[in-house]
Design a protein around this motif. Structure first.
Motif, PDB file in Angstrom:
ATOM      1  N   VAL A  16       0.844  -1.203   0.000  1.00 31.01           N
ATOM      2  CA  VAL A  16       0.000   0.000   0.000  1.00 31.01           C
ATOM      3  C   VAL A  16       0.876   1.250   0.000  1.00 31.01           C
ATOM      4  O   VAL A  16       0.660   2.203  -0.766  1.00 31.01           O
ATOM      5  CB  VAL A  16      -0.946  -0.006   1.215  1.00 31.01           C
ATOM      6  CG1 VAL A  16      -1.678   1.327   1.332  1.00 31.01           C
ATOM      7  CG2 VAL A  16      -1.952  -1.141   1.102  1.00 31.01           C
ATOM      8  N   TYR A  19       2.754   1.660  -3.317  1.00 30.35           N
ATOM      9  CA  TYR A  19       1.849   2.120  -4.371  1.00 30.35           C
ATOM     10  C   TYR A  19       1.607   3.617  -4.249  1.00 30.35           C
ATOM     11  O   TYR A  19       1.663   4.363  -5.235  1.00 30.35           O
ATOM     12  CB  TYR A  19       0.527   1.357  -4.302  1.00 30.35           C
ATOM     13  CG  TYR A  19      -0.406   1.658  -5.447  1.00 30.35           C
ATOM     14  CD1 TYR A  19      -0.345   0.929  -6.626  1.00 30.35           C
ATOM     15  CD2 TYR A  19      -1.337   2.699  -5.364  1.00 30.35           C
ATOM     16  CE1 TYR A  19      -1.190   1.208  -7.690  1.00 30.35           C
ATOM     17  CE2 TYR A  19      -2.186   2.994  -6.423  1.00 30.35           C
ATOM     18  CZ  TYR A  19      -2.102   2.243  -7.580  1.00 30.35           C
ATOM     19  OH  TYR A  19      -2.926   2.529  -8.632  1.00 30.35           O
ATOM     20  N   PHE A  60      -5.168  -3.875  -2.233  1.00 27.61           N
ATOM     21  CA  PHE A  60      -4.196  -2.883  -1.765  1.00 27.61           C
ATOM     22  C   PHE A  60      -4.066  -1.723  -2.761  1.00 27.61           C
ATOM     23  O   PHE A  60      -3.604  -0.635  -2.404  1.00 27.61           O
ATOM     24  CB  PHE A  60      -2.829  -3.515  -1.507  1.00 27.61           C
ATOM     25  CG  PHE A  60      -1.972  -3.754  -2.713  1.00 27.61           C
ATOM     26  CD1 PHE A  60      -1.210  -2.730  -3.264  1.00 27.61           C
ATOM     27  CD2 PHE A  60      -1.902  -5.005  -3.305  1.00 27.61           C
ATOM     28  CE1 PHE A  60      -0.402  -2.949  -4.361  1.00 27.61           C
ATOM     29  CE2 PHE A  60      -1.095  -5.228  -4.408  1.00 27.61           C
ATOM     30  CZ  PHE A  60      -0.346  -4.202  -4.950  1.00 27.61           C
ATOM     31  N   LEU A  63      -6.680   0.976  -1.887  1.00 23.07           N
ATOM     32  CA  LEU A  63      -6.253   1.545  -0.601  1.00 23.07           C
ATOM     33  C   LEU A  63      -5.060   2.478  -0.799  1.00 23.07           C
ATOM     34  O   LEU A  63      -4.990   3.570  -0.221  1.00 23.07           O
ATOM     35  CB  LEU A  63      -5.895   0.427   0.373  1.00 23.07           C
ATOM     36  CG  LEU A  63      -7.058  -0.434   0.883  1.00 23.07           C
ATOM     37  CD1 LEU A  63      -6.553  -1.529   1.810  1.00 23.07           C
ATOM     38  CD2 LEU A  63      -8.079   0.442   1.612  1.00 23.07           C
ATOM     39  N   GLY A  64      -4.092   2.037  -1.612  1.00 17.91           N
ATOM     40  CA  GLY A  64      -2.961   2.904  -1.917  1.00 17.91           C
ATOM     41  C   GLY A  64      -3.392   4.150  -2.677  1.00 17.91           C
ATOM     42  O   GLY A  64      -2.833   5.240  -2.481  1.00 17.91           O
TER      43      GLY A  64
END
Length: 737
Positions: A16, A19, A60, A63-64
């Motif tokens: 995360v 990214y 992820f 979320l990132g």
């Protein structure tokens, strides 16, 4: 080793963060809210994480993205869902493409190309959704949408090409599927340092050239490209992957921010050309690195197979011999001893508990020897239940003490198998020596002979040989034949003699029909020796197939050099050993030799003994079938001496039955011998084969064979073996009246 739940959680949040960091880097290259990023390294992080851990981990990515937009790159609420969805759905599509087939190990060209195609699909899906979101949010005009889509696609693809390889290799570092290249030769540390200096210098030259202006400064990207190719050839793939990622980050930063005199691409075409060029610069060295690594892995695997015994994992005989010869050539090496170890009565384990159980015992004994050897010693499995051990830096007394300790350890070993405990003892032949004192063949011969002596004395003991002569050398003089045989093979000192095989009745065979017999000329004394003198040693030291090949090569070479003599041949018979039937490369050798020969294969007849054929009937028949495909014919030699011979005649597709000479010699005095000859001849004719009577020593024998209807005769009653040149210089005996 599989990661623990805590480790996987840490890796998830690290992805995360990475990214978001990749997206943050891209945001610094943007000049406005509606502009598409020149370079999107976060796409490489996304694809690597999903390919490594599966599609479920794709969460992820949004979320990132939320972390990115919340901290570094705010976007309108109208565009935010499209931004998150484009990257999430894109990585799902790209990851699905890579993972839809059975997962391959990374660091291969095929995996790299498949991951690149997955990146293309990922970038295309992401660009389509993202540009549609820009249109819906009013951040890009309709006429600018195609250019924005292409730039989005290329920026994502550049991120995959430059960042994903380093991420994948790093994430796969401890995975058991990661192929290793143990024993591969990479560049030394000094070259590594020189490479670092060269890459840094290429960056500085790029900056210097850019600061001086000019339209072609970006062409100096060829400098780091050449250094990256150097890395791909000489260093591990992770080294190249990290270097590519750093190079792309630096170049895109310089070009995107207009640093060091490199103007930011303002025109759409300039930006697209730059991205396409950088993608090529990122992809080519990485594919080359994968190819070089794959080549190293293949070479290491082949070396392992060539040098390692597959059952025990120890060095095999060839690898052991090579390393011992290197030690013998080192005059500064300390005193050494060669131990030859053979398990006592091991055949009983194979016969009573199965060969699989025997293999388990061998593996266990190998482990015992490995555990008791010193770190500097060399250990190898040289045969079925035989091991060789080179003891370094030890006197004869110390070597014997260590050998006795090893015997005690083997005697105490127990192998559980199918409810029973299997055990064995061993005999060890030991010869101590100094470097340069003897050749390897002589040392092995002495150690093997001493081991044989230890077995003769009851086994489970050590017998030490002496290189200085005496009783041991007298006792083992036959073992020294291996040295003579090797010398004869190396100097082509084998000589060919021929003996006629003549028809006893008119069957249309008018050409020369003969058997090639081998003799050995001692390189030292010049004495001509018969096979009975040297073949037992050749069989013991696994040299019989080399002799077989030598005889075939010499025979064909002579016939090729004498075409007039070759034209008179109807059948040339050559004996083959039992080992030739199980030599995987023997058929290929014969095929290649016949391909280069002017002598036709259908005039060759190979003789195999009955006992060697029935030892493994299926393999013998496969061998005969494959050789027949080359045109060759076959004779079953010494027929009648095997157990229940008639049970096998249907299974073996041969052309001739050679009746064993012991029956032919005894026909005069033994009605049983005459009955055996008659039976073999009748069976041969029933099966549409022809019979040959060996050891036809007299006119009485010949007349008796004619009366029985035997087809051919061979023996001193016809002619005696003579050198091949003399044989063709005299008339062929032809049909015997």
């Amino acid at each position: 080793m599989q990661a623990t739940a805590r480790q996987r959680t840490l890796i998830f949040f690290l992805l995360v963060a990475l990214y978001a960091a990749g997206g943050a880097y891209s945001s610094f290259l943007l000049n406005g809210p509606g502009e598409v990023a020149l370079f999107w390294p976060a796409s490489g992080v996304a694809l690597a994480g999903v390919v490594r851990f599966g599609l479920r981990w794709a969460v992820f990515v949004p979320l990132g993205g939320l972390l990115l937009h919340g901290l570094f790159e705010p976007v309108s609420l109208a565009f935010l869902p499209y931004s998150l969805a484009s990257n999430y759905i894109g990585v799902l599509a790209g990851g699905w493409f890579v993972l839809r087939q059975p997962r391959q190990a990374p660091l291969t060209v095929m995996f790299g190309l498949r991951a690149l195609l997955g990146g293309v699909l990922m970038a295309a899906v992401s660009a389509g959704i993202g540009v549609f979101g820009l249109l819906q949010a009013g951040q890009v005009a309709l006429d600018a949408a195609p250019a924005a889509g292409i730039r989005w696609f290329l920026g994502d693809l550049l991120g995959v090409a430059s960042v994903a390889p380093a991420m994948m290799i790093a994430l796969w570092h401890n995975d058991p599927r990661m192929p290793g290249a143990d024993g591969a030769t990479y560049a030394p540390e000094a070259e590594h340092l020189l490479w670092n200096v060269s890459l840094t210098a290429s960056f500085l030259l790029m900056a210097w050239a850019g600061s001086g202006g000019g339209h072609y400064a970006l062409g100096l990207v060829a400098l780091p490209l050449s250094v990256l190719v150097w890395s791909a050839i000489r260093f591990p793939p992770l080294h190249t992957a990290v270097a590519i990622a750093l190079t792309m980050l630096l170049i895109t930063g310089m070009a995107g921010l207009g640093l060091a005199g490199y103007p930011a691409p303002e025109a759409t075409r300039d930006g697209l050309n730059l991205l396409a060029f950088l993608i090529v610069v990122a992809v080519l060295p990485m594919i080359l690195a994968f190819a070089m690594h794959q080549q190293r892995v293949t070479a290491a695997t082949l070396r392992h197979r060539a040098n390692i015994d597959p059952l025990t994992g120890l060095a095999n005989r060839n690898a052991f011999e090579e390393r011992v010869r290197a030690d013998l050539a080192n005059p500064s090496a300390p005193p050494m001893a060669l131990a030859y170890l053979d398990l006592d009565h091991f055949k009983l384990i194979n016969d009573t508990a199965s060969h699989v159980a025997g293999d388990a015992v061998i593996r266990g004994v190998a482990g015992i020897i490995e555990a008791h050897r010193h770190r500097d010693d060399l250990l190898a499995r040289t045969g079925g239940d035989e091991f060789a051990l080179l003891l370094r830096n030890c006197s004869p007394m110390v070597a014997e003490d260590r050998a006795r300790a090893l015997l005690r350890a083997i005697e105490g070993y127990r192998c559980g198998w199918d409810g029973q405990m299997l055990a064995s003892t061993a005999s060890i032949g030991l010869v101590a020596f100094l470097p340069g004192q003897a050749e390897y063949a002589q040392l092995l011969s002495q150690a093997d002979a001493a081991c044989f002596t230890a077995k003769e004395q009851g086994g489970n003991r050590v017998c030490q040989a002496s290189l200085d002569g005496g009783e041991m050398l007298d006792r083992t003089s036959a073992m020294r034949w291996v040295v003579r045989i090797r010398e004869a093979l190396e100097h082509h000192a084998m000589e060919l003699h021929c003996q006629s095989i003549v028809p006893l009745r008119d069957n249309g065979d008018r050409g020369r029909h003969f058997e090639v017999l081998v003799r050995l000329r001692d390189p030292r004394s010049g004495q001509l020796m018969m096979p009975s003198e040297f073949m037992p040693a050749a069989e013991r030291f696994n040299l019989v197939t080399r002799i077989d090949r030598e005889v075939i090569g010499l025979t064909l070479a002579w016939l090729e050099a004498n075409p007039q003599a070759a034209a008179s041949v109807s059948t040339c018979c050559i004996n083959l050993s039992g080992d030739a039937l199980i030599d995987e490369g023997f058929i290929g050798f014969v095929a290649e030799r016949l391909r280069r020969s002017s002598f036709p294969g259908d005039r060759l007849c190979f003789e195999v003994t009955e006992t060697s054929a029935v030892r493994d009937l299926a393999r013998a028949q496969r061998f005969i079938t494959e050789m027949r495909a080359l045109g060759c014919r076959f004779a079953l030699d010494d027929f009648g001496t095997g157990f229940c011979s008639f049970n096998y005649v249907r299974a073996l597709d041969v052309d001739y039955f050679k009746i064993d000479g012991s029956f032919v010699r005894d026909m005069d005095s033994s009605p049983l011998a005459e009955a055996v000859v008659r039976s073999i001849n009748e069976i041969a004719h029933v099966l549409d084969k022809r019979s040959i009577a060996e050891h036809t020593e007299s006119e009485r024998d010949r007349q008796a064979l004619i009366a029985l209807g035997v087809d051919y005769a061979q023996g001193y009653g016809i002619d005696r073996p003579v050198p091949i040149a003399d044989y063709f210089a005299k008339p062929f005996p032809g049909l015997m009246p």
